[in-house]
Write a protein that holds these residues in place. Structure first.
Motif, mmCIF file in Angstrom:
data_model
loop_
_atom_site.group_PDB
_atom_site.id
_atom_site.type_symbol
_atom_site.label_atom_id
_atom_site.label_comp_id
_atom_site.label_asym_id
_atom_site.label_seq_id
_atom_site.Cartn_x
_atom_site.Cartn_y
_atom_site.Cartn_z
ATOM 1 N N LEU A 37 0.828 -1.206 0.000
ATOM 2 C CA LEU A 37 0.000 0.000 0.000
ATOM 3 C C LEU A 37 0.865 1.260 0.000
ATOM 4 O O LEU A 37 0.594 2.210 -0.737
ATOM 5 C CB LEU A 37 -0.939 -0.003 1.208
ATOM 6 C CG LEU A 37 -1.813 1.237 1.385
ATOM 7 C CD1 LEU A 37 -2.695 1.464 0.157
ATOM 8 C CD2 LEU A 37 -2.684 1.113 2.645
ATOM 9 N N ILE A 38 1.916 1.254 0.808
ATOM 10 C CA ILE A 38 2.820 2.417 0.840
ATOM 11 C C ILE A 38 3.437 2.647 -0.538
ATOM 12 O O ILE A 38 3.458 3.767 -1.059
ATOM 13 C CB ILE A 38 3.919 2.199 1.899
ATOM 14 C CG1 ILE A 38 3.301 2.165 3.300
ATOM 15 C CG2 ILE A 38 4.965 3.313 1.810
ATOM 16 C CD1 ILE A 38 4.269 1.751 4.393
ATOM 17 N N GLU A 39 3.914 1.551 -1.145
ATOM 18 C CA GLU A 39 4.517 1.672 -2.470
ATOM 19 C C GLU A 39 3.478 2.099 -3.500
ATOM 20 O O GLU A 39 3.753 2.935 -4.381
ATOM 21 C CB GLU A 39 5.124 0.330 -2.881
ATOM 22 C CG GLU A 39 5.835 0.360 -4.219
ATOM 23 C CD GLU A 39 6.488 -0.974 -4.556
ATOM 24 O OE1 GLU A 39 6.724 -1.231 -5.747
ATOM 25 O OE2 GLU A 39 6.768 -1.752 -3.616
ATOM 26 N N GLY A 40 2.260 1.562 -3.380
ATOM 27 C CA GLY A 40 1.195 1.910 -4.320
ATOM 28 C C GLY A 40 0.808 3.377 -4.235
ATOM 29 O O GLY A 40 0.573 4.030 -5.258
ATOM 30 N N LYS A 41 0.742 3.908 -3.030
ATOM 31 C CA LYS A 41 0.426 5.325 -2.855
ATOM 32 C C LYS A 41 1.503 6.204 -3.483
ATOM 33 O O LYS A 41 1.205 7.222 -4.129
ATOM 34 C CB LYS A 41 0.290 5.652 -1.367
ATOM 35 C CG LYS A 41 -0.957 5.098 -0.686
ATOM 36 C CD LYS A 41 -0.924 5.446 0.802
ATOM 37 C CE LYS A 41 -2.148 4.956 1.535
ATOM 38 N NZ LYS A 41 -2.101 5.294 2.989
ATOM 39 N N GLN A 42 2.777 5.825 -3.296
ATOM 40 C CA GLN A 42 3.863 6.612 -3.879
ATOM 41 C C GLN A 42 3.827 6.545 -5.401
ATOM 42 O O GLN A 42 4.043 7.557 -6.087
ATOM 43 C CB GLN A 42 5.203 6.128 -3.333
ATOM 44 C CG GLN A 42 5.400 6.452 -1.861
ATOM 45 C CD GLN A 42 6.735 5.975 -1.332
ATOM 46 O OE1 GLN A 42 7.381 5.108 -1.916
ATOM 47 N NE2 GLN A 42 7.155 6.535 -0.205
ATOM 48 N N ASP A 43 3.537 5.374 -5.941
ATOM 49 C CA ASP A 43 3.414 5.249 -7.396
ATOM 50 C C ASP A 43 2.264 6.122 -7.909
ATOM 51 O O ASP A 43 2.396 6.786 -8.951
ATOM 52 C CB ASP A 43 3.180 3.794 -7.788
ATOM 53 C CG ASP A 43 4.425 2.929 -7.639
ATOM 54 O OD1 ASP A 43 5.524 3.494 -7.529
ATOM 55 O OD2 ASP A 43 4.282 1.689 -7.628
#
Length: 346
Positions: A37-43
């Protein structure tokens, strides 16, 4: 380079990618968890920055890609609020919603959005803007079983927001925007303590501050309410004189396709005006000339060097392509008027 005249900006949200949240759905649950989720938000934030840049937006926002809800995502990081203890309240005298309960003294243990803002800062060399909920709108999105006073709770939230805003400023945010749609509903409270609480949230900041006051997303509860407001929406007449005398730098308002009399903008003469020239309640994409015409008419009431073309509100419920085409129309319309103003100086 940010243009000296008519720098464009989004107000708040943009559609989220379908792999992060349900498309065209306000406040959709996340589809990812944990580190993904953290990576997805940054993407998603990277995409939002890239699309704004490609579409000619000058002041870059995060598109609220890291937030499920523009108010409660901030509140869920505070002590003193129980999200398991739900109560049904009337939101802005418009619709019922199940909300968390204030059960004790509210307190911020750590920064909420600062890491996200630092990521945004590292993603663009353009000016950036970050949005926070305003104190009155936060109060209106909870059930208060502790303070038993909207005003007392608002002042507590104002102090917490000021702490967050100072750290956002330190992270490189150029403009900090407070969203206060409640200012168009609780007009007596705006006068009694609403603007004062907002000023407390802005206290001591060197970054520019903005307050966004709109008539809400294009959801049925809001459009039904608008239908009851008559031929002229004059709510700004109550708050604008107070804001004109306040320490807030920028006033953001809904304009295009609304029934707000444009002459009300005169009431904040001297402030920067973030003027909504894109309708967020209709998927029809404005033409650049329609945008330019809205902005052109506003120049009777705001100086060109203080006009910031923007959207009426956030665009999260739109299909992504519609939102992006509207961004292109916004920047193209601002460019038309910018060229006219340049020619007039020759």
């Amino acid at each position: 380079m940010t243009p000296a005249l008519l720098p464009t900006s989004i107000v708040g949200s943009l559609p989220k990618p379908s792999w992060l949240a349900e498309p065209e759905t306000l406040w959709s649950p996340w589809k990812l968890e944990g580190a993904a989720l953290i990576e997805g938000k940054q993407d998603a934030m990277r995409i939002a920055v890239q699309e704004q840049t490609r579409r000619g937006i000058d002041i870059i926002g995060d598109g609220e890609q890291t937030r499920q809800h523009f108010v409660t995502t901030f509140i869920e990081h505070l002590d003193g609020v129980d999200f398991a203890q739900r109560r049904t309240v009337r939101i802005r005298d418009r619709y019922d919603a199940s909300v968390p309960t204030v059960v004790g003294a509210v307190h911020r243990e750590r920064p909420v959005f600062v890491d996200d803002a630092a990521f945004l800062r590292a993603s663009t060399d353009r000016p950036i803007k970050w949005t926070l909920p305003g104190p009155m709108t936060m109060v209106d999105t909870l059930y208060d079983a502790h303070y038993r006073s909207r005003e007392k709770l608002a002042w507590e939230f104002a102090t917490i927001l000021n702490q967050e805003a100072r750290e956002l400023e330190a992270a490189g945010v150029d403009i900090i925007q407070f969203d206060e749609p409640a200012f168009n509903v609780f007009l007596d409270e705006v006068k009694d303590w609403g603007v004062a609480a907002l000023e407390r949230a802005c206290e001591g900041l060197r970054a520019e501050t903005a307050v966004h006051i709109c008539y809400g997303y294009g959801i049925k509860a809001n459009t039904d309410w608008k239908a009851t407001l008559g031929s002229q929406w004059r709510h700004y007449e109550e708050s604008f004189p107070l804001l004109q005398r306040s320490a807030v730098d920028i006033v953001s308002l809904e304009c295009h396709h609304s029934r707000v009399p444009l002459e009300l903008v005169e009431l904040v003469r001297g402030k920067k005006v973030m003027l909504g020239a894109i309708d967020v309640a209709d998927t029809t994409v404005e033409t650049p000339e329609e945008v330019a015409d809205t902005l052109r008419r506003a120049l009777a009431y705001v100086d060109a060097d203080k006009l910031v073309p923007s959207t009426n509100c956030g665009m999260a419920p739109f299909p992504r392509e519609v939102a992006l085409r509207k961004l292109s129309a916004l920047s193209a319309g601002a460019a038309i008027l910018r060229e006219e103003l340049a020619d007039a100086r020759v």
